[in-house]
Design a protein around this motif. Sequence first.
Motif, PDB file in Angstrom:
ATOM      1  N   PRO A   1      73.780  55.424  45.056  1.00  0.00           N
ATOM      2  CA  PRO A   1      73.507  56.455  44.049  1.00  0.00           C
ATOM      3  C   PRO A   1      73.148  57.820  44.625  1.00  0.00           C
ATOM      4  O   PRO A   1      73.392  58.843  43.971  1.00  0.00           O
ATOM      5  CB  PRO A   1      72.340  55.851  43.255  1.00  0.00           C
ATOM      6  N   ARG A   2      72.582  57.874  45.821  1.00  0.00           N
ATOM      7  CA  ARG A   2      72.253  59.187  46.395  1.00  0.00           C
ATOM      8  C   ARG A   2      73.481  60.074  46.515  1.00  0.00           C
ATOM      9  O   ARG A   2      73.370  61.305  46.516  1.00  0.00           O
ATOM     10  CB  ARG A   2      71.591  59.026  47.775  1.00  0.00           C
ATOM     11  N   ARG A   3      74.660  59.449  46.633  1.00  0.00           N
ATOM     12  CA  ARG A   3      75.896  60.212  46.772  1.00  0.00           C
ATOM     13  C   ARG A   3      76.685  60.288  45.461  1.00  0.00           C
ATOM     14  O   ARG A   3      77.125  61.368  45.071  1.00  0.00           O
ATOM     15  CB  ARG A   3      76.773  59.602  47.865  1.00  0.00           C
ATOM     16  N   HIS A   4      76.885  59.140  44.804  1.00  0.00           N
ATOM     17  CA  HIS A   4      77.709  59.196  43.589  1.00  0.00           C
ATOM     18  C   HIS A   4      76.925  59.647  42.365  1.00  0.00           C
ATOM     19  O   HIS A   4      77.499  60.075  41.371  1.00  0.00           O
ATOM     20  CB  HIS A   4      78.438  57.880  43.331  1.00  0.00           C
ATOM     21  N   GLY A   5      75.582  59.610  42.412  1.00  0.00           N
ATOM     22  CA  GLY A   5      74.764  60.223  41.372  1.00  0.00           C
ATOM     23  C   GLY A   5      74.471  59.362  40.158  1.00  0.00           C
ATOM     24  O   GLY A   5      73.714  59.782  39.276  1.00  0.00           O
ATOM     25  N   ILE A   6      75.031  58.149  40.075  1.00  0.00           N
ATOM     26  CA  ILE A   6      74.788  57.304  38.905  1.00  0.00           C
ATOM     27  C   ILE A   6      73.589  56.423  39.218  1.00  0.00           C
ATOM     28  O   ILE A   6      73.716  55.335  39.792  1.00  0.00           O
ATOM     29  CB  ILE A   6      76.044  56.493  38.543  1.00  0.00           C
ATOM     30  N   VAL A   7      72.428  56.890  38.828  1.00  0.00           N
ATOM     31  CA  VAL A   7      71.170  56.237  39.191  1.00  0.00           C
ATOM     32  C   VAL A   7      70.773  55.148  38.198  1.00  0.00           C
ATOM     33  O   VAL A   7      69.738  54.508  38.355  1.00  0.00           O
ATOM     34  CB  VAL A   7      70.037  57.281  39.314  1.00  0.00           C
ATOM     35  N   GLY A   8      71.606  54.919  37.188  1.00  0.00           N
ATOM     36  CA  GLY A   8      71.348  53.886  36.184  1.00  0.00           C
ATOM     37  C   GLY A   8      72.376  54.009  35.080  1.00  0.00           C
ATOM     38  O   GLY A   8      73.354  54.770  35.186  1.00  0.00           O
ATOM     39  N   ASN A   9      72.157  53.267  34.022  1.00  0.00           N
ATOM     40  CA  ASN A   9      73.013  53.399  32.836  1.00  0.00           C
ATOM     41  C   ASN A   9      72.686  54.664  32.042  1.00  0.00           C
ATOM     42  O   ASN A   9      73.437  55.042  31.143  1.00  0.00           O
ATOM     43  CB  ASN A   9      72.856  52.174  31.941  1.00  0.00           C
ATOM     44  N   GLY A  10      71.575  55.281  32.383  1.00  0.00           N
ATOM     45  CA  GLY A  10      71.171  56.540  31.774  1.00  0.00           C
ATOM     46  C   GLY A  10      70.048  57.150  32.581  1.00  0.00           C
ATOM     47  O   GLY A  10      69.484  56.506  33.471  1.00  0.00           O
ATOM     48  N   TRP A  11      69.726  58.390  32.306  1.00  0.00           N
ATOM     49  CA  TRP A  11      68.651  59.056  33.028  1.00  0.00           C
ATOM     50  C   TRP A  11      68.182  60.258  32.215  1.00  0.00           C
ATOM     51  O   TRP A  11      68.713  60.570  31.147  1.00  0.00           O
ATOM     52  CB  TRP A  11      69.107  59.483  34.425  1.00  0.00           C
TER      53      TRP A  11
ATOM     54  N   GLU B   1      66.244  65.914  27.806  1.00  0.00           N
ATOM     55  CA  GLU B   1      66.666  64.798  26.968  1.00  0.00           C
ATOM     56  C   GLU B   1      67.056  63.607  27.836  1.00  0.00           C
ATOM     57  O   GLU B   1      67.626  63.775  28.925  1.00  0.00           O
ATOM     58  CB  GLU B   1      67.881  65.188  26.111  1.00  0.00           C
ATOM     59  N   VAL B   2      66.759  62.419  27.325  1.00  0.00           N
ATOM     60  CA  VAL B   2      67.235  61.185  27.944  1.00  0.00           C
ATOM     61  C   VAL B   2      68.578  60.835  27.310  1.00  0.00           C
ATOM     62  O   VAL B   2      68.741  60.921  26.092  1.00  0.00           O
ATOM     63  CB  VAL B   2      66.234  60.034  27.731  1.00  0.00           C
ATOM     64  N   SER B   3      69.530  60.433  28.126  1.00  0.00           N
ATOM     65  CA  SER B   3      70.847  60.094  27.590  1.00  0.00           C
ATOM     66  C   SER B   3      71.405  58.876  28.322  1.00  0.00           C
ATOM     67  O   SER B   3      71.392  58.833  29.560  1.00  0.00           O
ATOM     68  CB  SER B   3      71.809  61.278  27.733  1.00  0.00           C
ATOM     69  N   PHE B   4      71.864  57.895  27.548  1.00  0.00           N
ATOM     70  CA  PHE B   4      72.423  56.663  28.094  1.00  0.00           C
ATOM     71  C   PHE B   4      73.905  56.553  27.739  1.00  0.00           C
ATOM     72  O   PHE B   4      74.373  57.083  26.739  1.00  0.00           O
ATOM     73  CB  PHE B   4      71.697  55.450  27.512  1.00  0.00           C
ATOM     74  N   TRP B   5      74.616  55.817  28.595  1.00  0.00           N
ATOM     75  CA  TRP B   5      75.999  55.429  28.338  1.00  0.00           C
ATOM     76  C   TRP B   5      76.927  56.630  28.110  1.00  0.00           C
ATOM     77  O   TRP B   5      77.764  56.632  27.246  1.00  0.00           O
ATOM     78  CB  TRP B   5      76.086  54.454  27.164  1.00  0.00           C
TER      79      TRP B   5
ATOM     80  N   ARG C   1      64.736  49.975  15.002  1.00  0.00           N
ATOM     81  CA  ARG C   1      65.177  48.719  14.393  1.00  0.00           C
ATOM     82  C   ARG C   1      66.692  48.707  14.131  1.00  0.00           C
ATOM     83  O   ARG C   1      67.177  47.926  13.324  1.00  0.00           O
ATOM     84  CB  ARG C   1      64.409  48.482  13.087  1.00  0.00           C
ATOM     85  N   THR C   2      67.414  49.574  14.807  1.00  0.00           N
ATOM     86  CA  THR C   2      68.867  49.646  14.655  1.00  0.00           C
ATOM     87  C   THR C   2      69.542  49.439  16.009  1.00  0.00           C
ATOM     88  O   THR C   2      68.899  49.488  17.063  1.00  0.00           O
ATOM     89  CB  THR C   2      69.306  51.013  14.095  1.00  0.00           C
ATOM     90  N   VAL C   3      70.854  49.202  15.973  1.00  0.00           N
ATOM     91  CA  VAL C   3      71.658  49.223  17.195  1.00  0.00           C
ATOM     92  C   VAL C   3      72.053  50.676  17.428  1.00  0.00           C
ATOM     93  O   VAL C   3      72.875  51.225  16.697  1.00  0.00           O
ATOM     94  CB  VAL C   3      72.903  48.328  17.063  1.00  0.00           C
ATOM     95  N   ASP C   4      71.447  51.302  18.423  1.00  0.00           N
ATOM     96  CA  ASP C   4      71.678  52.731  18.659  1.00  0.00           C
ATOM     97  C   ASP C   4      71.512  53.007  20.148  1.00  0.00           C
ATOM     98  O   ASP C   4      70.451  53.438  20.610  1.00  0.00           O
ATOM     99  CB  ASP C   4      70.705  53.570  17.836  1.00  0.00           C
ATOM    100  N   ILE C   5      72.576  52.752  20.908  1.00  0.00           N
ATOM    101  CA  ILE C   5      72.467  52.819  22.360  1.00  0.00           C
ATOM    102  C   ILE C   5      72.360  54.239  22.894  1.00  0.00           C
ATOM    103  O   ILE C   5      71.968  54.435  24.051  1.00  0.00           O
ATOM    104  CB  ILE C   5      73.659  52.108  23.024  1.00  0.00           C
TER     105      ILE C   5
ATOM    106  N   GLY D   1      66.016  54.523  26.422  1.00  0.00           N
ATOM    107  CA  GLY D   1      65.929  53.397  27.337  1.00  0.00           C
ATOM    108  C   GLY D   1      66.834  52.288  26.847  1.00  0.00           C
ATOM    109  O   GLY D   1      67.234  52.250  25.685  1.00  0.00           O
ATOM    110  N   TYR D   2      67.155  51.379  27.742  1.00  0.00           N
ATOM    111  CA  TYR D   2      68.009  50.258  27.383  1.00  0.00           C
ATOM    112  C   TYR D   2      67.205  49.258  26.549  1.00  0.00           C
ATOM    113  O   TYR D   2      66.060  48.941  26.874  1.00  0.00           O
ATOM    114  CB  TYR D   2      68.530  49.584  28.651  1.00  0.00           C
ATOM    115  N   ASP D   3      67.823  48.723  25.487  1.00  0.00           N
ATOM    116  CA  ASP D   3      67.111  47.833  24.566  1.00  0.00           C
ATOM    117  C   ASP D   3      67.909  46.552  24.315  1.00  0.00           C
ATOM    118  O   ASP D   3      68.731  46.497  23.401  1.00  0.00           O
ATOM    119  CB  ASP D   3      66.835  48.542  23.240  1.00  0.00           C
ATOM    120  N   PRO D   4      67.647  45.482  25.080  1.00  0.00           N
ATOM    121  CA  PRO D   4      68.376  44.230  24.868  1.00  0.00           C
ATOM    122  C   PRO D   4      67.989  43.513  23.586  1.00  0.00           C
ATOM    123  O   PRO D   4      68.682  42.566  23.184  1.00  0.00           O
ATOM    124  CB  PRO D   4      68.000  43.394  26.096  1.00  0.00           C
ATOM    125  N   VAL D   5      66.909  43.944  22.920  1.00  0.00           N
ATOM    126  CA  VAL D   5      66.535  43.326  21.643  1.00  0.00           C
ATOM    127  C   VAL D   5      67.601  43.619  20.582  1.00  0.00           C
ATOM    128  O   VAL D   5      67.646  42.970  19.541  1.00  0.00           O
ATOM    129  CB  VAL D   5      65.129  43.792  21.205  1.00  0.00           C
TER     130      VAL D   5
END
Length: 457
Positions: A56-66, A73-77, A358-362, A367-371
């Motif tokens: 990740p230090r080179r390609h920059g994708i440090v997670g599914n969001g950051w 703002e936090v932004s995922f996917w 309480r919704t599916v809203d990725i 943050g990631y929510d497996p619930v």
Amino acid sequence: MQPTLVLNVVGLTRALLPHAPHLAAFASRGRARDIHTITPAVTCAVQSTFVTGELPRRHGIVGNGWYFRDLAEVSFWRQSNRLVHGPKLWDIAKRRDPAFTCAKLFWWHNMYSSADVSVTPRPQYPADGRKLPDVYTCPDGLRDELTEKLGVFPLFKFWGPATDISSTEWIARSAELIQATRNPTLTLVYLPHLDYDLQRLGPHHPNIPQAVAQVDAVAGRLIEQAEREGKAVVVLSEYGITEVSGAVMINQALRKAGLLAVRQEIMGEQLDPGASEAFAVVDHQVAHIYVRRTERIEEVAALVRGLDGVEQVWTGDALRAHGLDHERSGEIVAVSRADRWFQYYFWLDDARAPDYARTVDIHRKPGYDPVELFLDPKLPAAKAKIGMTLLKRKLGFRSLLNVIPLDPSLVKGSHGRITDKAEEGPLFITNRPDTLGSGTAVDARMVKDLLLSHLFS
């Protein structure tokens, strides 16, 4: 060039292989190696390492969001491939031979890449609040071709409480169609089915062999066709999912310490990252903690170290040692124990939870929510509520589909940290064993070069 098919069977491990007769037979006539994956062992980061050969230090994708600091703002996917830095596998292959072509099917960061063919989930969001299943394709006309021949992509079976094998089956059928009509040199196919039940049920649940057998049947069909056509075939996975028994509520701890700020809005409490001294962007078993002032990093790190379920806390040199010294990373990265994971909840009273909780809203959740894989067991007639809500939306009424529970204990499997046992981690299987050479494991950074060897050996 040797035409090559790569199947990314998410969550496949050596421990699960006995439940997959087609994949086990494929491994026995070829060669299988464990993959030494990266941290964070999550979809976007690992796939980016596979296609760039970098950390990740080179390609920059440090997670599914950051946390996007300039937007506060936090932004995922996010989907743009331009977020992934450095030359990609298909770029290098095309430089070696201009006749090379690549189809990238449902691997992430799949929009506006230089791959010749791309297909990725891309719902339509009308202004009336609806979410309509759809895909984005390159070339553009491929979308209509796939929809006509395969039906609309089953988005609500791809993620959420209704997930099942049908979305993986649709992806496989799209791969078959594209190989038959475009004949790409390299076809990258994402088969996500195992991911769902492994998180919902945990890897030791009695229903897991059935889930493995379902994706095995799909993968087996693709392998059989590819080998009949003389193609090289690689089956790999990004991570292994291990049993968990609870979540670390890291943002609640930061809030109680007076570090995390919220806004009171009509939609409930909202995280205010730009005003926070510290907050966490959680991603399965890894959390990026963003600290506003440098002088408070050690104070916040000490607080996080003291949380039950936290195994490692990295700053400075430790971030560099793990390849996470990138501007998108948090000033602190925490890794949970093997039996825990991080939940994003930042409110202290469920009555004040934001409306999206309480919704599916990725995309809206910070943050990631497996619930999101569960229907609220306390909600009477949840399926009837879903049907009524969808009917209201079709009639033009705005209606909140709030059927997801606020109970992290429901989640029984997670990933993100490197597994303690190799047999619970990811795999690399090939029908071209000569490409692997000696050694007992494949480093995730080697995958790009291994795939190039399959193409050009």
